[in-house]
Design a protein around this motif. Structure first.
Motif, short mmCIF file in Angstrom:
data_model
loop_
_atom_site.label_atom_id
_atom_site.label_comp_id
_atom_site.label_asym_id
_atom_site.label_seq_id
_atom_site.Cartn_x
_atom_site.Cartn_y
_atom_site.Cartn_z
N ILE A 28 -16.10 4.14 -7.88
CA ILE A 28 -15.90 3.79 -6.47
C ILE A 28 -14.72 2.84 -6.32
N ASP A 29 -14.56 1.90 -7.25
CA ASP A 29 -13.40 0.99 -7.21
C ASP A 29 -12.09 1.77 -7.28
N ARG A 30 -12.04 2.79 -8.12
CA ARG A 30 -10.82 3.59 -8.23
C ARG A 30 -10.53 4.32 -6.93
N ILE A 31 -11.56 4.88 -6.30
CA ILE A 31 -11.39 5.60 -5.03
C ILE A 31 -10.92 4.63 -3.95
N VAL A 32 -11.57 3.47 -3.86
CA VAL A 32 -11.21 2.47 -2.86
C VAL A 32 -9.80 1.95 -3.11
N GLY A 33 -9.47 1.67 -4.34
CA GLY A 33 -8.14 1.17 -4.67
C GLY A 33 -7.05 2.16 -4.30
N LYS A 34 -7.28 3.46 -4.58
CA LYS A 34 -6.30 4.49 -4.23
C LYS A 34 -6.16 4.61 -2.71
N TYR A 35 -7.28 4.58 -2.01
CA TYR A 35 -7.25 4.67 -0.54
C TYR A 35 -6.44 3.50 0.05
N ILE A 36 -6.72 2.29 -0.43
CA ILE A 36 -6.00 1.11 0.07
C ILE A 36 -4.51 1.20 -0.24
N ALA A 37 -4.18 1.59 -1.46
CA ALA A 37 -2.77 1.71 -1.86
C ALA A 37 -2.06 2.76 -1.01
N ASP A 38 -2.71 3.90 -0.77
CA ASP A 38 -2.10 4.96 0.04
C ASP A 38 -1.87 4.49 1.48
N ARG A 39 -2.85 3.82 2.05
CA ARG A 39 -2.71 3.34 3.44
C ARG A 39 -1.62 2.28 3.53
N CYS A 40 -1.58 1.37 2.58
CA CYS A 40 -0.56 0.32 2.60
C CYS A 40 0.83 0.91 2.41
N ALA A 41 0.94 1.96 1.56
CA ALA A 41 2.23 2.62 1.36
C ALA A 41 2.72 3.27 2.64
N GLU A 42 1.79 3.69 3.49
CA GLU A 42 2.14 4.29 4.79
C GLU A 42 2.29 3.22 5.86
N ASP A 43 2.20 1.96 5.45
CA ASP A 43 2.27 0.81 6.36
C ASP A 43 1.17 0.87 7.43
N ARG A 44 -0.02 1.27 6.99
CA ARG A 44 -1.18 1.36 7.88
C ARG A 44 -2.28 0.46 7.33
N GLN A 45 -3.04 -0.16 8.22
CA GLN A 45 -4.14 -1.05 7.86
C GLN A 45 -5.33 -0.24 7.33
N PRO A 46 -5.72 -0.42 6.06
CA PRO A 46 -6.90 0.28 5.57
C PRO A 46 -8.17 -0.30 6.20
N VAL A 47 -9.07 0.58 6.61
CA VAL A 47 -10.36 0.18 7.18
C VAL A 47 -11.44 0.84 6.33
N ILE A 48 -12.39 0.05 5.88
CA ILE A 48 -13.48 0.57 5.04
C ILE A 48 -14.81 0.20 5.66
N VAL A 49 -15.68 1.20 5.80
CA VAL A 49 -17.05 0.98 6.26
C VAL A 49 -17.95 1.19 5.05
N ASN A 50 -18.61 0.14 4.63
CA ASN A 50 -19.46 0.18 3.45
C ASN A 50 -20.92 0.30 3.91
N LEU A 51 -21.46 1.52 3.84
CA LEU A 51 -22.84 1.76 4.27
C LEU A 51 -23.81 1.40 3.16
N GLY A 52 -24.88 0.71 3.50
CA GLY A 52 -25.84 0.28 2.48
C GLY A 52 -25.21 -0.74 1.55
N ALA A 53 -24.46 -1.67 2.11
CA ALA A 53 -23.63 -2.59 1.34
C ALA A 53 -24.42 -3.49 0.39
N GLY A 54 -25.60 -3.91 0.80
CA GLY A 54 -26.38 -4.78 -0.07
C GLY A 54 -25.60 -6.02 -0.47
N LEU A 55 -25.59 -6.31 -1.76
CA LEU A 55 -24.85 -7.46 -2.29
C LEU A 55 -23.56 -6.99 -2.96
#
Length: 135
Positions: free
Chosen positions: A88-115
């Motif tokens: 999941i860290d790899r998926i999130v990291g790639k998503y954030i990097a891709d959005r930042c490369a496009e100069d767009r704010q990454p938004v993440i909704v973490n369902l069942g976030a717990g701790l």
């Protein structure tokens, strides 16, 4: 970009899921156990220099007043949680990097976030943590 954290409670403490809880160990319910175990195993894997590095989980576990010596015996569960965290860290990291490369704010909704402590490892996103209300 600074990390933004917002918690959204989806059920009130009076909700049926909370009412049906059973106590499994001294002071620990089914829900609190599912919150604590991933946190503990991420901390343990970090301390062992394993496949993930989650210093926030180590810090939280050290502050808790809970006897967790029985959890050390479940190496298989530690590995499963660590592998899930790594993927999941790899998926999130790639998503954030891709959005930042496009100069767009990454938004993440973490369902069942717990701790979950992922937002501390990836602060360059706008995070929404969604979970049950605590009893």
């Amino acid at each position: 970009m600074a990390s933004k954290l917002r918690t959204i409670n989806t059920l009130s403490p009076e909700g049926p899921a909370i009412e049906r809880e059973e106590r499994h160990e001294e002071g620990m319910t089914a829900i609190s156990r599912t919150l604590f175990l991933p946190l503990f195993f991420r901390a343990q894997e970090t301390l062992e220099g394993g496949i993930i590095n989650d210093p926030t989980s180590v810090e939280i576990v050290r502050q808790l007043d809970y006897d967790n010596h029985n959890f050390h015996l479940d190496r298989e569960m530690q590995l499963i949680i660590s592998l899930r965290t790594m993927v999941i860290d790899r998926i999130v990291g790639k998503y954030i990097a891709d959005r930042c490369a496009e100069d767009r704010q990454p938004v993440i909704v973490n369902l069942g976030a717990g701790l979950d402590t992922r937002q501390q490892r990836y602060p360059n996103a706008h995070w929404y943590q969604v979970d049950l209300a605590t009893p």
